[in-house]
Design a protein around this motif. Sequence first.
Motif, PDB file in Angstrom:
ATOM      1  N   UNK A   1      65.480  26.399  62.291  1.00  0.00           N
ATOM      2  CA  UNK A   1      65.553  26.640  60.852  1.00  0.00           C
ATOM      3  C   UNK A   1      65.146  28.060  60.492  1.00  0.00           C
ATOM      4  N   UNK A   2      65.803  28.573  59.457  1.00  0.00           N
ATOM      5  CA  UNK A   2      65.384  29.819  58.846  1.00  0.00           C
ATOM      6  C   UNK A   2      64.244  29.564  57.878  1.00  0.00           C
ATOM      7  N   UNK A   3      63.702  30.642  57.291  1.00  0.00           N
ATOM      8  CA  UNK A   3      62.550  30.510  56.392  1.00  0.00           C
ATOM      9  C   UNK A   3      62.911  29.958  55.017  1.00  0.00           C
TER      10      UNK A   3
ATOM     11  N   UNK B   1      74.094  24.869  59.728  1.00  0.00           N
ATOM     12  CA  UNK B   1      73.884  23.763  58.781  1.00  0.00           C
ATOM     13  C   UNK B   1      73.165  24.319  57.567  1.00  0.00           C
TER      14      UNK B   1
ATOM     15  N   UNK C   1      67.723  25.768  52.891  1.00  0.00           N
ATOM     16  CA  UNK C   1      67.443  26.107  54.279  1.00  0.00           C
ATOM     17  C   UNK C   1      68.735  26.140  55.088  1.00  0.00           C
TER      18      UNK C   1
ATOM     19  N   UNK D   1      69.034  21.052  69.497  1.00  0.00           N
ATOM     20  CA  UNK D   1      67.987  21.317  68.514  1.00  0.00           C
ATOM     21  C   UNK D   1      68.474  22.312  67.479  1.00  0.00           C
ATOM     22  N   UNK D   2      68.121  22.047  66.237  1.00  0.00           N
ATOM     23  CA  UNK D   2      68.451  22.971  65.156  1.00  0.00           C
ATOM     24  C   UNK D   2      67.224  23.829  64.851  1.00  0.00           C
TER      25      UNK D   2
ATOM     26  N   UNK E   1      70.859  22.960  54.243  1.00  0.00           N
ATOM     27  CA  UNK E   1      70.119  21.840  53.658  1.00  0.00           C
ATOM     28  C   UNK E   1      69.479  22.306  52.355  1.00  0.00           C
TER      29      UNK E   1
ATOM     30  N   UNK F   1      64.408  17.341  52.972  1.00  0.00           N
ATOM     31  CA  UNK F   1      65.629  18.134  53.034  1.00  0.00           C
ATOM     32  C   UNK F   1      66.845  17.214  53.015  1.00  0.00           C
TER      33      UNK F   1
END
Lengths: 113, 116
Positions: free
Chosen positions: A104-106, A33, A91, A101-102, A35, A43
């Motif tokens: 997230x990257x930084x 995904x 993101x 659950x997703x 965002x 987001x």
Amino acid sequence: NAGVMQNPRHLVRRRGQEARLRCSPMKGHSHVYWYRQLPEEGLKFMVYLQKENIIDESGMPKERFSAEFPKEGPSILRIQQVVRGDSAAYFCASSPGLGNEQFFGPGTRLTVL
Amino acid sequence: AQTVTQSQPEMSVQEAETVTLSCTYDTSENNYYLFWYKQPPSRQMILVIRQEAYKQQNATENRFSVNFQKAAKSFSLKISDSQLGDTAMYFCAFMNLSSNTGKLIFGQGTTLQVKP
């Protein structure tokens, strides 16, 4: 197991240039995904991809923006002919399946001069 | 279309005290998840807690708990024994499980400041 990786972390572009943002999902995750977070906002969903397929791009601007998730390699969010309004944090999140659950990257912070 | 609303742009709490962050949402769906995410100054998005709509019992994770009122479409987050490290922006998010995307819909966020 490395987390979601995004690069670059910071990207500066001049108006009219192209921006390429990369996202490597967690190992075993085939759902990605993207965002966008504008300053002082939450987001906003842009696009959802599975390997080689765009499933939902309802949040993506029709012009200048594109995304891909090839069979091999990272997912790419591409912004052509950037404008100042594209300045934001982008993101990427990955999950092993729909409804999971997703993670997230930084994020990549894009600044357009 | 689903919407998520966080009506408190900023909150503050003294260290060791309890604070509650509000969230309301609008949906006609019956099968969904609700989440609270934390975004500290590093901007990393961290999942705090998750609630399945079909579960009546409120979710709890250590010092974090939710008050899920399905009929009222309300999903507040309670942080007990607040710590300085809880200082962050908190986002409420909704996921419609009946759709084919699993995308998250976020509220505008609440900035929480924990004071020593």
